[in-house]
Design an enzyme around this catalytic site. Structure first.
Site, PDB file in Angstrom:
ATOM      1  CB  THR A   1     -92.476  -3.968 -18.141  1.00  0.00           C
ATOM      2  OG1 THR A   1     -93.367  -5.032 -17.792  1.00  0.00           O
ATOM      3  CG2 THR A   1     -91.113  -4.334 -17.622  1.00  0.00           C
TER       4      THR A   1
ATOM      5  CE1 TYR B   1     -89.511  -7.663 -21.096  1.00  0.00           C
ATOM      6  CE2 TYR B   1     -91.295  -7.870 -19.499  1.00  0.00           C
ATOM      7  CZ  TYR B   1     -90.693  -7.192 -20.539  1.00  0.00           C
ATOM      8  OH  TYR B   1     -91.268  -6.041 -21.030  1.00  0.00           O
TER       9      TYR B   1
HETATM   10  P1  NAD Z   1     -91.535  -5.385 -29.978  1.00  0.00           P
HETATM   11  O1  NAD Z   1     -90.740  -6.652 -29.909  1.00  0.00           O
HETATM   12  O2  NAD Z   1     -92.693  -5.344 -30.897  1.00  0.00           O
HETATM   13  O3  NAD Z   1     -90.558  -4.155 -30.310  1.00  0.00           O
HETATM   14  C1  NAD Z   1     -89.249  -4.050 -29.829  1.00  0.00           C
HETATM   15  C2  NAD Z   1     -88.324  -3.731 -31.001  1.00  0.00           C
HETATM   16  O4  NAD Z   1     -87.008  -3.486 -30.487  1.00  0.00           O
HETATM   17  C3  NAD Z   1     -88.196  -4.852 -32.031  1.00  0.00           C
HETATM   18  O5  NAD Z   1     -88.644  -4.452 -33.317  1.00  0.00           O
HETATM   19  C4  NAD Z   1     -86.693  -5.192 -32.031  1.00  0.00           C
HETATM   20  O6  NAD Z   1     -86.162  -5.491 -33.328  1.00  0.00           O
HETATM   21  C5  NAD Z   1     -86.080  -3.919 -31.465  1.00  0.00           C
HETATM   22  N1  NAD Z   1     -84.784  -4.166 -30.834  1.00  0.00           N
HETATM   23  C6  NAD Z   1     -84.507  -5.019 -29.808  1.00  0.00           C
HETATM   24  N2  NAD Z   1     -83.223  -4.953 -29.497  1.00  0.00           N
HETATM   25  C7  NAD Z   1     -82.655  -4.044 -30.328  1.00  0.00           C
HETATM   26  C8  NAD Z   1     -81.322  -3.551 -30.491  1.00  0.00           C
HETATM   27  N3  NAD Z   1     -80.299  -4.003 -29.749  1.00  0.00           N
HETATM   28  N4  NAD Z   1     -81.101  -2.606 -31.439  1.00  0.00           N
HETATM   29  C9  NAD Z   1     -82.110  -2.158 -32.235  1.00  0.00           C
HETATM   30  N5  NAD Z   1     -83.385  -2.610 -32.137  1.00  0.00           N
HETATM   31  C10 NAD Z   1     -83.646  -3.537 -31.189  1.00  0.00           C
HETATM   32  O7  NAD Z   1     -91.995  -5.067 -28.473  1.00  0.00           O
HETATM   33  P2  NAD Z   1     -93.158  -4.102 -27.910  1.00  0.00           P
HETATM   34  O8  NAD Z   1     -94.238  -4.961 -27.400  1.00  0.00           O
HETATM   35  O9  NAD Z   1     -93.447  -3.024 -28.896  1.00  0.00           O
HETATM   36  O10 NAD Z   1     -92.414  -3.483 -26.641  1.00  0.00           O
HETATM   37  C11 NAD Z   1     -91.665  -2.261 -26.750  1.00  0.00           C
HETATM   38  C12 NAD Z   1     -91.040  -1.949 -25.393  1.00  0.00           C
HETATM   39  O11 NAD Z   1     -92.064  -1.774 -24.412  1.00  0.00           O
HETATM   40  C13 NAD Z   1     -90.112  -3.037 -24.869  1.00  0.00           C
HETATM   41  O12 NAD Z   1     -89.002  -2.413 -24.269  1.00  0.00           O
HETATM   42  C14 NAD Z   1     -90.950  -3.766 -23.823  1.00  0.00           C
HETATM   43  O13 NAD Z   1     -90.153  -4.324 -22.800  1.00  0.00           O
HETATM   44  C15 NAD Z   1     -91.829  -2.634 -23.299  1.00  0.00           C
HETATM   45  N6  NAD Z   1     -93.136  -3.096 -22.788  1.00  0.00           N
HETATM   46  C16 NAD Z   1     -94.040  -3.665 -23.645  1.00  0.00           C
HETATM   47  C17 NAD Z   1     -95.300  -4.045 -23.137  1.00  0.00           C
HETATM   48  C18 NAD Z   1     -96.363  -4.666 -24.012  1.00  0.00           C
HETATM   49  O14 NAD Z   1     -97.427  -4.995 -23.480  1.00  0.00           O
HETATM   50  N7  NAD Z   1     -96.135  -4.829 -25.314  1.00  0.00           N
HETATM   51  C19 NAD Z   1     -95.600  -3.848 -21.787  1.00  0.00           C
HETATM   52  C20 NAD Z   1     -94.624  -3.321 -20.957  1.00  0.00           C
HETATM   53  C21 NAD Z   1     -93.409  -2.899 -21.478  1.00  0.00           C
HETATM   54  C1  UGA Z   2     -97.165  -8.293 -21.522  1.00  0.00           C
HETATM   55  C2  UGA Z   2     -95.976  -8.120 -22.500  1.00  0.00           C
HETATM   56  O1  UGA Z   2     -95.785  -9.290 -23.276  1.00  0.00           O
HETATM   57  C3  UGA Z   2     -94.695  -7.820 -21.795  1.00  0.00           C
HETATM   58  O2  UGA Z   2     -93.720  -7.433 -22.746  1.00  0.00           O
HETATM   59  C4  UGA Z   2     -94.925  -6.720 -20.851  1.00  0.00           C
HETATM   60  O3  UGA Z   2     -93.792  -6.317 -20.225  1.00  0.00           O
HETATM   61  C5  UGA Z   2     -96.023  -7.116 -19.865  1.00  0.00           C
HETATM   62  O4  UGA Z   2     -97.214  -7.262 -20.619  1.00  0.00           O
HETATM   63  C6  UGA Z   2     -96.237  -6.081 -18.809  1.00  0.00           C
HETATM   64  O5  UGA Z   2     -97.270  -5.460 -18.723  1.00  0.00           O
HETATM   65  O6  UGA Z   2     -95.333  -5.919 -18.025  1.00  0.00           O
HETATM   66  P1  UGA Z   2     -98.380 -10.317 -20.397  1.00  0.00           P
HETATM   67  O7  UGA Z   2     -99.114  -9.621 -19.313  1.00  0.00           O
HETATM   68  O8  UGA Z   2     -97.955 -11.725 -20.159  1.00  0.00           O
HETATM   69  O9  UGA Z   2     -97.066  -9.533 -20.824  1.00  0.00           O
HETATM   70  O10 UGA Z   2     -99.299 -10.181 -21.696  1.00  0.00           O
HETATM   71  P2  UGA Z   2    -100.072 -11.224 -22.601  1.00  0.00           P
HETATM   72  O11 UGA Z   2     -99.141 -12.034 -23.424  1.00  0.00           O
HETATM   73  O12 UGA Z   2    -101.107 -10.449 -23.321  1.00  0.00           O
HETATM   74  O13 UGA Z   2    -100.761 -12.226 -21.555  1.00  0.00           O
HETATM   75  C7  UGA Z   2    -101.873 -11.846 -20.769  1.00  0.00           C
HETATM   76  C8  UGA Z   2    -102.331 -13.047 -19.967  1.00  0.00           C
HETATM   77  O14 UGA Z   2    -102.793 -14.059 -20.866  1.00  0.00           O
HETATM   78  C9  UGA Z   2    -101.243 -13.688 -19.124  1.00  0.00           C
HETATM   79  O15 UGA Z   2    -101.758 -13.889 -17.835  1.00  0.00           O
HETATM   80  C10 UGA Z   2    -100.969 -15.050 -19.765  1.00  0.00           C
HETATM   81  O16 UGA Z   2    -100.775 -16.073 -18.815  1.00  0.00           O
HETATM   82  C11 UGA Z   2    -102.246 -15.311 -20.517  1.00  0.00           C
HETATM   83  N1  UGA Z   2    -102.026 -16.090 -21.766  1.00  0.00           N
HETATM   84  C12 UGA Z   2    -101.201 -15.640 -22.736  1.00  0.00           C
HETATM   85  C13 UGA Z   2    -102.706 -17.295 -21.930  1.00  0.00           C
HETATM   86  O17 UGA Z   2    -103.467 -17.748 -21.057  1.00  0.00           O
HETATM   87  N2  UGA Z   2    -102.532 -17.965 -23.092  1.00  0.00           N
HETATM   88  C14 UGA Z   2    -101.722 -17.527 -24.105  1.00  0.00           C
HETATM   89  O18 UGA Z   2    -101.621 -18.207 -25.151  1.00  0.00           O
HETATM   90  C15 UGA Z   2    -101.036 -16.316 -23.923  1.00  0.00           C
END
Ligand code: NAD
Ligand code: UGA
Length: 316
Positions: A127, A150
């Site tokens: 991330t 996190y």
């Molecule tokens: P998500 O919560 O939608 O998906 C994660 C899934 O992992 C969940 O369905 C959960 O049940 C499963 N999980 C967690 N622990 C587990 C375990 N011990 N065994 C089996 N399953 C398990 O999250 P996402 O947004 O799809 O993120 C996926 C990955 O990408 C994460 O590792 C997150 O840190 C990383 N990531 C996400 C973002 C983003 O913007 N969404 C950005 C940067 C990194």
């Molecule tokens: C997201 C994901 O949730 C993380 O899992 C991931 O690791 C991270 O991106 C990443 O890139 O590393 P975040 O950037 O906080 O985290 O994503 P959003 O929840 O979409 O938030 C974006 C911005 O909106 C943040 O600055 C937050 O402060 C703001 N926000 C969010 C609000 O102002 N109001 C809200 O209700 C939610």
């Protein structure tokens, strides 16, 4: 190829499985335990709807921390490790135990299992949160200084991957995603919340003053980059940023959403941003060089697709 995707029922994991299955050469095993987390379990069950119809997809409802790896890994060539607890703002207090357990201990248990069963690539979903506050476009060699528990848990996961790469020759690739959005976005994330609040005419919850900016990555761009790692020749041992086509502030994104939905938001500024950087900005030159990655989807296009998904999800 036989590919294991952990976190397959999640937002990014479900899109990744669908993307991989577009290639008829691949079979995908999706593993997920529906861990109580930032999105309701019912939403994650829905994420699997298309996948469960595909005969080249097998779903295993298993927790990585207790999985019977001898029954799974001998059948696997490549692992995409996406399972974990995401969410920057909910990683404080006692909840951090949950992050340690699923982001660190579960990762280590999978890495440990890989010592017995050789695989050709192990791809770890990291991330932008590992960087903390940086100025300008951040390259992968920047010093990592996470601002949230996190971020610390995900950086520890990266380090564990490197430990097993160094000592056991595990062929690791680390991808750092930047704020991914689009259909199936997690319910705790900004755009999901904002679209729901706009559609239900509820106050818009803005942290800080809304001038914080993010490098927003549309989910299809993200999973295209992730899938391309499979065939990329020079990626083992690399850490690669996956950013989006556009950066925007929270207020700029809200203006776009108001325009797309034809509604005016009632803004509520709900206090200081805690443990979050004021901006994220990915230098994606390495992804371009190693993966041929070029994000395609503008913020307006991507938000329109997320709005369409949200209208269906909430019957609006
Ligand atoms: P998500 O919560 O939608 O998906 C994660 C899934 O992992 C969940 O369905 C959960 O049940 C499963 N999980 C967690 N622990 C587990 C375990 N011990 N065994 C089996 N399953 C398990 O999250 P996402 O947004 O799809 O993120 C996926 C990955 O990408 C994460 O590792 C997150 O840190 C990383 N990531 C996400 C973002 C983003 O913007 N969404 C950005 C940067 C990194
Ligand atoms: C997201 C994901 O949730 C993380 O899992 C991931 O690791 C991270 O991106 C990443 O890139 O590393 P975040 O950037 O906080 O985290 O994503 P959003 O929840 O979409 O938030 C974006 C911005 O909106 C943040 O600055 C937050 O402060 C703001 N926000 C969010 C609000 O102002 N109001 C809200 O209700 C939610």
């Amino acid at each position: 190829m036989r590919i294991l995707v952990t976190g397959a029922a999640g937002f990014i994991g479900s899109h990744l499985c669908e993307k991989l299955l577009q290639d008829p050469r691949h079979e995908v095993i999706g593993m997920d335990a529906f861990v109580p987390s930032t999105s309701p379990i019912s939403v994650r069950e829905q994420n699997l709807t298309n996948l469960l119809r595909n005969t080249r997809f097998q779903f295993l409802q298993q927790d990585l921390r207790q999985a019977d790896w001898t029954a799974v890994l001998p059948r696997v060539d490549v692992i995409y490790h996406l399972a974990g607890i995401p969410g920057v703002r909910s990683s404080w207090g006692n909840d951090f135990q949950h992050y340690v357990s699923h982001n660190i201990l579960a990762t280590q248990s999978l890495l440990e299992a890989c010592r017995q069963f050789p695989i050709s690539k192990f791809i770890y979903a990291s991330t932008s949160s590992v960087y903390g506050e940086q100025s300008g476009a951040v390259p992968e060699h920047a010093v990592t200084r996470p601002l949230s528990p996190y971020g610390v848990s995900k950086l520890t996961g990266e380090h564990l991957c490197r430990v097993y790469a160094h000592n056991n020759g595990l062929p690791v690739v680390i991808l750092r995603f930047f704020t991914v959005y689009g259909p199936r976005q997690r319910t705790d994330m900004a755009f999901h919340r904002f679209i729901r609040q706009l559609l239900h005419q509820e106050p818009i919850t803005i942290y800080g003053d809304g001038t914080q900016s993010r490098d927003f990555t549309f989910v299809q761009d993200c999973v295209s980059a992730v899938a391309s790692v499979l065939d990329a020749p020079e990626v083992i041992g690399e850490t690669i940023n996956i950013g989006g086509k556009e950066r925007a502030t929270v207020l700029e994104s809200l203006a776009l959403l108001e325009d797309l939905l034809g509604v005016q938001g009632n803004y509520q500024f709900i206090g200081k941003i805690y443990g979050e950087p004021s901006q994220t900005w990915a230098d994606i030159r390495k992804a371009h060089k190693l993966l041929g990655y070029e994000p395609q989807v503008t913020l307006r296009q991507g938000l329109a697709l997320e709005c369409e998904y949200m209208r269906k999800l909430y019957n609006l």
